[in-house]
Design an enzyme around this catalytic site. Structure first.
Site, PDB file in Angstrom:
ATOM      1  N   ASP A  28       0.739  -1.299   0.027  1.00  0.00           N
ATOM      2  CA  ASP A  28       0.023  -0.115   0.005  1.00  0.00           C
ATOM      3  C   ASP A  28       1.048   1.162   0.015  1.00  0.00           C
ATOM      4  O   ASP A  28       0.601   2.195  -0.732  1.00  0.00           O
ATOM      5  CB  ASP A  28      -0.792   0.117   1.244  1.00  0.00           C
ATOM      6  CG  ASP A  28      -2.011  -0.813   1.203  1.00  0.00           C
ATOM      7  OD1 ASP A  28      -2.259  -1.618  -0.039  1.00  0.00           O
ATOM      8  OD2 ASP A  28      -2.770  -1.214   2.195  1.00  0.00           O
ATOM      9  N   THR A  31       2.001   1.743  -3.585  1.00  0.00           N
ATOM     10  CA  THR A  31       0.934   2.352  -4.226  1.00  0.00           C
ATOM     11  C   THR A  31       0.665   3.766  -4.103  1.00  0.00           C
ATOM     12  O   THR A  31       0.583   4.393  -4.917  1.00  0.00           O
ATOM     13  CB  THR A  31      -0.413   1.456  -3.966  1.00  0.00           C
ATOM     14  OG1 THR A  31      -0.106   0.305  -4.145  1.00  0.00           O
ATOM     15  CG2 THR A  31      -1.394   2.228  -4.844  1.00  0.00           C
ATOM     16  N   ASP A  65       4.601   0.139 -12.048  1.00  0.00           N
ATOM     17  CA  ASP A  65       3.328   0.209 -11.434  1.00  0.00           C
ATOM     18  C   ASP A  65       2.930  -1.462 -10.957  1.00  0.00           C
ATOM     19  O   ASP A  65       2.108  -1.409  -9.963  1.00  0.00           O
ATOM     20  CB  ASP A  65       2.232   0.561 -12.666  1.00  0.00           C
ATOM     21  CG  ASP A  65       0.807   0.432 -12.095  1.00  0.00           C
ATOM     22  OD1 ASP A  65       0.271   1.213 -10.913  1.00  0.00           O
ATOM     23  OD2 ASP A  65       0.066  -0.217 -12.730  1.00  0.00           O
ATOM     24  N   ASP A  68       4.058  -2.732  -6.851  1.00  0.00           N
ATOM     25  CA  ASP A  68       3.004  -3.052  -5.614  1.00  0.00           C
ATOM     26  C   ASP A  68       2.320  -4.412  -5.601  1.00  0.00           C
ATOM     27  O   ASP A  68       2.023  -4.947  -4.666  1.00  0.00           O
ATOM     28  CB  ASP A  68       2.037  -1.809  -5.453  1.00  0.00           C
ATOM     29  CG  ASP A  68       1.329  -1.665  -6.625  1.00  0.00           C
ATOM     30  OD1 ASP A  68       1.569  -1.960  -7.564  1.00  0.00           O
ATOM     31  OD2 ASP A  68       0.261  -0.564  -6.579  1.00  0.00           O
ATOM     32  N   GLY A  69       1.855  -4.606  -6.967  1.00  0.00           N
ATOM     33  CA  GLY A  69       1.125  -6.112  -7.061  1.00  0.00           C
ATOM     34  C   GLY A  69       2.010  -7.096  -7.032  1.00  0.00           C
ATOM     35  O   GLY A  69       1.619  -8.270  -6.317  1.00  0.00           O
ATOM     36  N   ARG A  73       1.716 -10.077  -3.639  1.00  0.00           N
ATOM     37  CA  ARG A  73       1.694 -11.451  -4.010  1.00  0.00           C
ATOM     38  C   ARG A  73       2.715 -12.232  -3.343  1.00  0.00           C
ATOM     39  O   ARG A  73       2.568 -13.239  -2.632  1.00  0.00           O
ATOM     40  CB  ARG A  73       1.939 -11.754  -5.768  1.00  0.00           C
ATOM     41  CG  ARG A  73       1.985 -13.128  -6.071  1.00  0.00           C
ATOM     42  CD  ARG A  73       2.263 -13.259  -7.585  1.00  0.00           C
ATOM     43  NE  ARG A  73       3.555 -12.544  -8.151  1.00  0.00           N
ATOM     44  CZ  ARG A  73       4.769 -12.927  -7.940  1.00  0.00           C
ATOM     45  NH1 ARG A  73       5.039 -14.084  -7.633  1.00  0.00           N
ATOM     46  NH2 ARG A  73       5.662 -12.118  -8.410  1.00  0.00           N
ATOM     47  N   ASP A  90      -5.034   4.848  -9.580  1.00  0.00           N
ATOM     48  CA  ASP A  90      -4.661   4.987 -10.912  1.00  0.00           C
ATOM     49  C   ASP A  90      -5.558   5.963 -11.526  1.00  0.00           C
ATOM     50  O   ASP A  90      -5.057   6.834 -12.510  1.00  0.00           O
ATOM     51  CB  ASP A  90      -5.078   3.793 -11.670  1.00  0.00           C
ATOM     52  CG  ASP A  90      -3.933   2.772 -11.551  1.00  0.00           C
ATOM     53  OD1 ASP A  90      -2.731   2.896 -10.921  1.00  0.00           O
ATOM     54  OD2 ASP A  90      -4.135   1.495 -11.815  1.00  0.00           O
TER      55      ASP A  90
END
Length: 209
Positions: A28, A31, A65, A68-69, A73, A90
């Site tokens: 977070d 992001t 981008d 963060d994903g 994971r 976004d």
């Protein structure tokens, strides 16, 4: 089209993501920090005339981008909250980019392109948001809305690349034409999504009869 690169980017960012997690940085935080960086850069660099430098910096932030994903994971924290936060921020970043470009045209744009440049910038903003909203609304209703020729990666690539080239070439026409093309592509994508969802809704009604 460019969404296929996400898997490759995730692999590239795996070591960085693992390092950030080890030192206690949360997905977070990445992001939010990335979004703040894009917003500040877009609303400072573009309105002050630094469209080439601004687009390069924003491109760097957007390029990461997937970080963060990847972190979510690896840490097992991937879930609805992270997806909601990422998608919502976004939209904020996109808005800042096109507002910044509109401000550039109004403050520093060549006189013959200033008004048209501001108009197409705002058209990109409005229809870009509608493209995203139409997909989110469709998915909220249990349908698929992920179709169209101009999704977010394509919109960002076209706008930032055009801004960079126009800045170095000192030629606003390049950016105006690119944004005009992007606005048209966004309108087409919006219509494609409406028709796609309508087709699914009609099929569902027919199946229930």
């Amino acid at each position: 089209m460019l969404n296929g690169l996400r898997g490759l980017m995730a692999k590239i960012f795996n070591p960085v993501a693992a390092l950030l997690l080890r030192i206690g940085v949360s997905p977070d935080a990445v992001t939010i920090t990335g979004t703040i960086a894009v917003v500040i850069t877009a609303l400072w660099a573009f309105p002050t005339g630094h469209i080439a430098a601004g687009s390069l910096l924003i491109g760097l932030f957007v390029f990461t981008d997937s970080l963060d994903g990847t972190m979510a994971r690896l840490s097992g924290r991937a879930g609805k909250w992270g997806a909601f936060l990422d998608s919502t921020l976004d939209r904020l970043a996109d808005a800042a980019i096109f507002v910044g470009l509109a401000a550039y045209f109004l403050r520093h744009g060549e006189s013959e392109w200033a008004t048209l440049g501001a108009i197409v910038s705002m058209m990109c903003l409005v229809f870009g948001l509608l493209v995203s909203y139409s997909r989110a609304r469709a998915e909220g209703l249990g349908m698929d809305g992920n179709v169209g020729i101009a999704e977010r990666p394509e919109r960002l690539l076209i706008s930032l690349l055009a801004a960079c080239i126009a800045g170095f070439a000192h030629n606003d026409a390049i950016l105006v034409y690119a944004l005009g093309f992007l606005a048209a592509a966004s309108i087409i994508t919006f219509i494609q999504r409406i028709m796609h969802v309508r087709k699914q809704a009609v099929a569902a009604v027919n199946e229930s009869n």
